[in-house]
Scaffold this active site. Structure first.
Site, PDB file in Angstrom:
ATOM      1  N   PHE A 130       0.856  -1.180   0.000  1.00 55.72           N
ATOM      2  CA  PHE A 130       0.000   0.000   0.000  1.00 55.72           C
ATOM      3  C   PHE A 130       0.892   1.230   0.000  1.00 55.72           C
ATOM      4  CE2 PHE A 130      -2.351   3.461   2.063  1.00 55.72           C
ATOM      5  CZ  PHE A 130      -3.430   3.531   1.205  1.00 55.72           C
ATOM      6  N   ASP A 215       9.243   2.759   1.549  1.00 59.44           N
ATOM      7  CA  ASP A 215       8.039   3.455   2.008  1.00 59.44           C
ATOM      8  C   ASP A 215       7.916   3.164   3.505  1.00 59.44           C
ATOM      9  OD1 ASP A 215       5.559   4.335   2.739  1.00 59.44           O
ATOM     10  OD2 ASP A 215       4.514   3.537   0.979  1.00 59.44           O
ATOM     11  N   LYS A 244       2.634   9.914   8.269  1.00 57.39           N
ATOM     12  CA  LYS A 244       1.904   9.479   9.462  1.00 57.39           C
ATOM     13  C   LYS A 244       2.453  10.073  10.772  1.00 57.39           C
ATOM     14  CE  LYS A 244      -0.895   5.853   7.643  1.00 57.39           C
ATOM     15  NZ  LYS A 244      -0.544   5.174   6.408  1.00 57.39           N
TER      16      LYS A 244
END
Ligand SMILES: *Cc1c(COP(=O)(O)O)cnc(C)c1O
Length: 396
Positions: A130, A215, A244
Site C-alpha cells: 500500500f 516506504d 503518518k
C-alpha cells in the site's frame, strides 16, 4: 438526493470522537475508548500532548503559512535534524504519505534521466503493498479494490511477490529504475520483510545501479522501536517516504534522499504550496524533540516486547479466535482464525469492549497504540482483547 455531504467513500463506524486525552478517545455520547489505532499510526504522542499542543498554538499565533517562494528558517532547521539522524542528505516536505511516495517516484525517475538513462523508468513493487491513493501510488499496487475503475493508470510499475528475492531479481531489466518496498507491510497485513529480502534488494541495487526506495510512511518514525525500521535490517535506502507519525496528527509527509539519488531534483522540477509550512514544521519539531531519542525509543521497544508477549500468552486461551502475532515494536498484527473476520472483530472490540484497532489484509487486526503507552494500557488492551475473544460468538 441520497448522497451524503461527505463523499461516501469510507464505511464510517459509529464512533464519533469529539475529544482526546492521552491514549483515550471520547465520543459524542461521552463514551471512552482505549485508542490503539492512533489515527492509523499517526498520533505518536497520543491526544493532547502538551508540548505538541503548545508548539502548534504558539506557531499559529506567530506565522502559519507563507509558501515556498520565501526562505524557510523553520524548514531548514527541521530538515537538518532529519539529515543528521538518517542516511539522507536532503528532504522535500509534503502534506501526506501519498505525496511523499509521489516525490520518491519522481526522484528515482529523474535520477536516471539526469544520468543519461531516460529509459530507466520502471519501479518494481510488491504484492499486497500500500503506497497511497493518488493515481501514481495506486499504479504501484496490484490490489484491485484500489485500482478498478480508475484506469488508465501510470505505466512503469511491475508488481512481484513480497519477500521473494528471486522474483524481484528476475523482474529487473534494462528499463528498471529501482525497487519500492515497505520494510513492514502495514495495510497488507503487518508483515515484516525478511532480513535476506531487504538486504538482497540493497545488494541488487548496488550491483545494477538501481535505487532502493523505502516506504516507511507507516513503519517509520519510531513505530518499530528504532527511528526508522530499516535500521533493524542493517541497510539504508537511497530514497525514503515518511509521513503518518512525523507530525503527531498534523498533516505532514517527507521524502528523504541521498545527494546522489536527488541529483535530478533541481530548481523547478517539483513543488508544493503548503509543503513544510511554518505550522507543520513547528508540530514536527515538537514531536521530534519528544520522540527521537534513545530513551523514548528504548521505551517503545520495551512496551512492544511486553505487549507482544502478553498477546502471545493470551492466544492459547482463545485459539478459536486468534491464530498468531506478528509485526515489530508497537506495530503489531494479530492474525485471526479463518472463522472470525478481522473487520467483525475490530467492530466487536470497539462497540462492546471500548478498544480501537484497525483491520488489515490477510485477516489481521492491527494494534497501533500511541508510542507513549505504559504497562497499564497494555494490561487494559490485553484484558479487552481477551474479553472480546470470549464474547465474539455470543455478543450482540
Ligand atoms: C498510509 C500510507 C500511505 C499513504 O499515506 P496518506 O497520508 O494516506 O497519503 C503510503 N504508504 C504507506 C505504507 C502507508 O501506510
Amino acid at each position: 438526493m441520497t448522497i451524503t455531504p461527505l463523499m461516501p467513500v469510507y464505511p464510517r463506524c459509529g464512533v464519533r470522537p469529539v475529544r482526546g486525552e492521552g491514549c483515550y478517545l471520547i465520543g459524542e455520547r461521552d463514551e471512552r475508548y482505549l485508542d490503539f489505532a492512533s489515527g492509523i499510526a499517526v498520533n505518536l504522542l497520543g491526544h493532547g500532548h502538551p508540548a505538541l499542543v503548545k508548539a502548534i498554538a504558539d506557531q499559529a499565533a506567530t506565522l502559519m503559512h507563507v509558501s515556498n517562494l520565501y526562505g524557510s528558517p523553520q524548514g531548514e532547521a527541521f530538515a537538518q535534524k532529519l539529515v543528521d539522524k538518517t542516511f539522507a542528505d536532503t528532504v522535500f516536505f509534503t502534506n501526506s504519505g501519498a505525496e511523499a511516495v509521489e516525490c520518491a517516484i519522481k526522484t528515482a525517475r529523474r535520477y536516471h534521466y539526469a544520468n543519461g538513462n531516460p529509459e530507466r523508468t520502471k519501479i518494481i513493487t510488491f504484492a499486497n503493498a500500500f503506497h497511497g491513493r493518488t493515481l501514481g501510488t495506486i499504479s504501484a499496487t496490484n490490489q484491485p479494490k484500489m485500482r478498478d475503475g480508475f484506469e488508465p493508470l501510470l505505466p512503469g510499475f511491475e508488481v512481484v511477490a513480497f519477500n521473494d528475492l528471486a522474483a524481484a531479481e528476475a523482474a529487473v531489466d534494462d528499463a528498471t529504475a529501482g525497487f519500492m518496498v515497505e520494510p513492514v507491510q502495514g495495510e497488507g497485513g503487518m508483515t515484516p520483510s525478511s532480513q535476506e529480502f531487504l538486504q538482497g534488494l540493497r545488494r541488487i541495487c548496488d550491483e545494477k545501479g538501481l535505487l532502493l526506495i523505502l516506504d516507511e510512511v507507516q513503519c517509520g518514525y519510531c513505530r518499530t522501536g528504532t527511528f526508522f525500521a530499516h535500521e533493524q535490517y542493517g541497510i539504508t535506502p537511497d530514497i525514503m517516504a515518511v509521513a503518518k507519525g512525523i507530525g503527531g496528527g498534523f498533516p505532514l509527509g517527507a521524502c528523504l534522499a541521498t545527494e546522489e539519488a536527488a541529483k535530478g531534483m533541481v530548481i523547478g522540477t517539483h513543488g508544493s504550496t503548503y509543503g513544510g509550512n511554518p505550522l507543520a514544521m513547528a508540530a514536527a519539531e515538537a514531536v521530534f524533540e519528544v520522540a527521537v531519542n534513545d530513551t523514548f525509543l528504548a521505551n517503545v521497544r520495551a512496551m512492544g516486547d511486553r505487549l507482544r508477549q502478553a498477546i502471545e500468552q493470551m492466544i492459547p486461551n482463545h485459539d478459536d479466535v486468534f491464530d498468531s502475532v506478528r509485526g515489530m515494536g508497537l506495530m503489531i498484527g494479530i492474525k485471526l482464525k479463518d472463522a472470525v473476520e478481522a473487520r467483525a472483530m475490530v467492530a466487536h472490540l470497539r462497540d462492546n469492549h471500548g478498544l480501537l484497532s484497525v483491520a488489515a489484509g490477510e485477516n489481521v487486526v492491527r494494534i497501533l497504540p500511541p508510542l507513549v503507552i505504559d504497562e497499564s494500557h497494555i494490561a487494559e488492551c490485553v484484558e479487552k482483547l481477551s474479553a472480546g475473544a470470549r464474547t465474539i460468538g455470543g455478543a450482540s
